[in-house]
Design an enzyme around this catalytic site. Structure first.
Site, PDB file in Angstrom:
ATOM      1  N   GLY A  83       2.289   1.795  10.741  1.00 12.97           N
ATOM      2  CA  GLY A  83       3.180   2.946  10.601  1.00 12.97           C
ATOM      3  C   GLY A  83       3.879   3.335  11.896  1.00 12.97           C
ATOM      4  N   HIS A 102      -9.457   0.637   4.995  1.00  9.81           N
ATOM      5  CA  HIS A 102      -8.142   0.835   5.620  1.00  9.81           C
ATOM      6  C   HIS A 102      -8.310   1.710   6.864  1.00  9.81           C
ATOM      7  CE1 HIS A 102      -4.045   2.150   6.329  1.00  9.81           C
ATOM      8  NE2 HIS A 102      -3.679   1.067   5.672  1.00  9.81           N
ATOM      9  N   ASN A 150       0.863  -1.187   0.000  1.00 14.97           N
ATOM     10  CA  ASN A 150       0.000   0.000   0.000  1.00 14.97           C
ATOM     11  C   ASN A 150       0.901   1.238   0.000  1.00 14.97           C
ATOM     12  OD1 ASN A 150      -1.825   2.035   0.519  1.00 14.97           O
ATOM     13  ND2 ASN A 150      -2.227   1.418   2.639  1.00 14.97           N
ATOM     14  N   GLU A 198      -5.304  -5.640  10.442  1.00 16.66           N
ATOM     15  CA  GLU A 198      -4.311  -4.590  10.655  1.00 16.66           C
ATOM     16  C   GLU A 198      -4.586  -3.888  11.980  1.00 16.66           C
ATOM     17  OE1 GLU A 198      -2.431  -3.230   6.791  1.00 16.66           O
ATOM     18  OE2 GLU A 198      -4.286  -2.124   6.931  1.00 16.66           O
ATOM     19  N   SER A 246       3.431  -2.662  10.220  1.00 10.96           N
ATOM     20  CA  SER A 246       4.894  -2.647  10.342  1.00 10.96           C
ATOM     21  C   SER A 246       5.547  -3.977   9.961  1.00 10.96           C
ATOM     22  CB  SER A 246       5.297  -2.218  11.759  1.00 10.96           C
ATOM     23  OG  SER A 246       4.808  -0.914  12.029  1.00 10.96           O
ATOM     24  N   LYS A 279       0.027   4.273  -0.108  1.00 12.51           N
ATOM     25  CA  LYS A 279      -0.615   5.422   0.545  1.00 12.51           C
ATOM     26  C   LYS A 279      -0.450   6.694  -0.319  1.00 12.51           C
ATOM     27  CE  LYS A 279       0.313   3.257   4.937  1.00 12.51           C
ATOM     28  NZ  LYS A 279       0.115   3.322   6.372  1.00 12.51           N
ATOM     29  N   GLU A 287      -6.734   4.101   8.020  1.00 11.49           N
ATOM     30  CA  GLU A 287      -6.603   5.554   7.819  1.00 11.49           C
ATOM     31  C   GLU A 287      -7.903   6.133   7.262  1.00 11.49           C
ATOM     32  OE1 GLU A 287      -2.902   5.273   5.668  1.00 11.49           O
ATOM     33  OE2 GLU A 287      -1.971   4.603   7.528  1.00 11.49           O
TER      34      GLU A 287
END
Ligand code: PEP
Length: 252
Positions: free
Chosen positions: A175, A97, A11, A169, A215, A13, A99
């Site tokens: 991140g 996702h 991904n 996730e 990560s 991003k 985010e």
């Protein structure tokens, strides 16, 4: 049943200009040219979807969009339709996702519409689910995973599940450099597979790929991939560097 075919997905991003993305795609493509025992996907920003698709077109890499609308066209400012993704050469999309959930307030109901829309128009869909740190510390991890899974998959048929991948996730691991331990990840994946069996049936639960994200790096991918219910990885930061992503793709 043996393990499912592994999937390593990157991904990107909101990273990479046209030139940067083309270089990265070309480098990754070279690393994947003769891969047959595992699948590789990349999710560039929508602005370079077409260029990346063009660069990888002769190899095994599937390119997808980081989010997708449920309609094919219309007054949906800022959105990208599944038909447009396919027109650009894409064959997959992410939905849910963290985010999108955390920063842009996307709800399970909206994510479910995106997932079903993508499936309707023939995209492979990765449904991302995961608990926040506060939810884990409150002992609510499994309740959150079950809720996101059931609501996210509402109205999705057993037949459609052939085109669905679940990404576990944990939000606290995305991140942040903190990875779930292999035991924490395996426990969550086994739980998710159990819920899939309740929603659908054992066969569907056994066949659905559940990938881990948070990560993932060259140094931890091997132990994660050795777990019985971990079928791959959704990789953010380490997918921006061809050498790191290449090592992750070539997990042992
Ligand atoms: C992600 O973006 O889905 C992700 C897992 O990011 P990172 O690998 O950087 O934690």
């Amino acid at each position: 049943m043996g393990k499912r075919k592994a999937l390593i997905a990157g991904n990107w991003k909101m990273h990479n200009t046209v030139i940067e993305g083309c270089h990265l795609a070309a480098d990754i493509s070279r690393l994947c040219s003769d891969l047959t025992d595992r699948d590789v996907m990349v999710f560039p920003p929508a602005t370079i979807l077409s260029e990346v698709c063009h660069i990888v077109k002769d190899g095994p890499i599937v390119v997808g969009c980081q989010n997708v609308c449920w309609e094919d066209r219309g007054a949906f400012t800022g959105e990208i339709s599944p038909v447009m993704v396919k027109d650009a050469g894409g064959r997959a999309a992410l939905a849910g996702h963290s985010e999108r959930r955390q920063i842009f307030g996307e709800t399970d109901a909206l994510i479910n519409k995106r997932l079903k829309g993508g499936l309707f128009f023939g995209l492979q869909m990765i449904l991302c689910i995961g608990e926040t740190l506060a939810e884990r510390e409150d002992g609510r991890t499994f309740a959150i995973l079950e809720e996101q899974l059931r609501k996210g998959l509402d109205g999705v048929s057993a037949a459609d599940m052939a085109q669905v991948v679940i990404a576990y996730e944990p939000v606290w691991a995305i991140g942040t450099g903190k990875t779930a331990s292999k035991e924490q990840a395996q426990e969550a994946h086994a739980f998710i597979r159990g819920i899939l069996e309740q929603i659908f049936e054992k066969n569907i639960a056994e066949q659905t790929r559940i990938v881990y994200g948070g990560s993932v790096k060259p140094t931890n991918v091997d132990e994660l991939m050795a777990q019985a219910d971990i079928d791959g990885a959704l990789v953010g930061g380490a997918a921006l560097d061809a050498k790191s992503f290449g090592r992750i793709i070539n997990f042992k």
